[in-house]
Design an enzyme around this catalytic site. Structure first.
Site, PDB file in Angstrom:
ATOM      1  N   SER A   1       0.741  -1.132   0.076  1.00 26.84           N
ATOM      2  CA  SER A   1       0.132   0.032   0.148  1.00 26.84           C
ATOM      3  C   SER A   1       0.963   1.159  -0.047  1.00 26.84           C
ATOM      4  CB  SER A   1      -0.946   0.037   1.162  1.00 26.84           C
ATOM      5  OG  SER A   1      -1.473   1.155   1.342  1.00 26.84           O
TER       6      SER A   1
ATOM      7  N   TYR B   1      -1.773  -0.449  10.651  1.00 27.79           N
ATOM      8  CA  TYR B   1      -1.886  -0.803   9.165  1.00 27.79           C
ATOM      9  C   TYR B   1      -0.409  -0.637   8.352  1.00 27.79           C
ATOM     10  CZ  TYR B   1      -3.618  -0.926   4.292  1.00 27.79           C
ATOM     11  OH  TYR B   1      -3.859  -1.133   2.918  1.00 27.79           O
TER      12      TYR B   1
END
Length: 245
Positions: free
Chosen positions: A140, A153
């Site tokens: 990501s 995350y």
């Protein structure tokens, strides 16, 4: 070229996984679809077959090494080889650290890190024996940038990048196994639906208001796959044009 390649895709029941499966099927790849939602997998398999493609599926929890090993064996027993795995399954329940959402932290670590590791571990024996293969891990932009609420995350996605680079160093020379990191920005998928922290949700919704479609990432994945075996696309970031971070 993707034609005749056997490709395992985790998180295949929606979003990036689903769009990647459809695109690869149109290019002649043989798909092995994995996710937890059997009805969605069954529907995708039927769509692919109706379009003249070839796909099998197995309900799989990526946080189970046994289930990932079983998935790889099923792929090999059915098609006789494993060319590519796309470790796409992931969760993003962003939250501020002081909220202490321990269950959500644990789930992210299990799915985003262990799921990738178990996927790699399951396919490596087949790829090493063949002296060829391709592991594509979905990281990501959060694996490059940290923002309030993304601490855990981002940590998992930094880990995916570290694992993938380690894999490249260990397996590219000698075993000809390619390793690719794809780092999406805001993509229109189900990913934001797991956010339960209202203090984070509103700011993320603003970022995702300009989200790009999942097929943009699917095209990026296919690009990496279709390069010749001697060419390794190691890392690509794909953001909406108007996404600042």
């Amino acid at each position: 070229m993707a034609k005749e390649k056997v490709v395992i895709i985790t998180g295949a029941s929606s979003g990036i996984g689903e769009e990647t499966a459809k695109l690869l099927s149109g290019k002649g790849a043989k798909l092995v679809l994995a996710a937890r939602r059997e009805e969605r997998l069954k529907e995708l398999k039927q769509q692919i077959e109706a379009s003249g493609g070839e796909a099998i599926y197995q309900v799989t929890d990526v946080t189970s090494s046994e289930e990932m090993e079983s998935l790889a064996k099923y792929a090999y027993d059915t098609f006789g080889k494993i060319d590519v795995i796309v470790n796409n399954a992931g969760l993003m329940p962003l939250s501020l650290l002081h909220k202490k959402k321990y269950d959500e932290w644990d789930k992210m670590i299990d799915v985003n890190i262990k799921g990738v590791l178990y996927g790699i571990g399951a396919v490596l024996p087949y790829m090493r024996e063949k002296k060829e293969g391709h592991v594509i891990n979905i990281s990501s932009v959060a694996g490059h940038e940290i923002s309030p609420g993304s601490s855990v995350y981002s940590a998992t996605k930094f880990a995916v990048r570290a694992i993938t680079e380690g894999l490249r160093m260990e397996e590219s020379v000698g075993n000809n196994i390619r390793a690719t990191i794809i780092s999406p920005g805001a993509v229109s998928t189900e990913l934001t639906e797991t956010i339960t922290d209202d203090d984070v949700k509103s700011s993320i919704d603003a970022v995702y208001s300009g989200a790009i479609k999942a097929d943009s990432i699917a095209r990026t994945i296919v690009f990496a796959i279709e390069e010749p075996a001697e060419v390794a696309i190691n890392e690509i970031l794909v953001r909406p044009t108007n996404q600042e971070w």
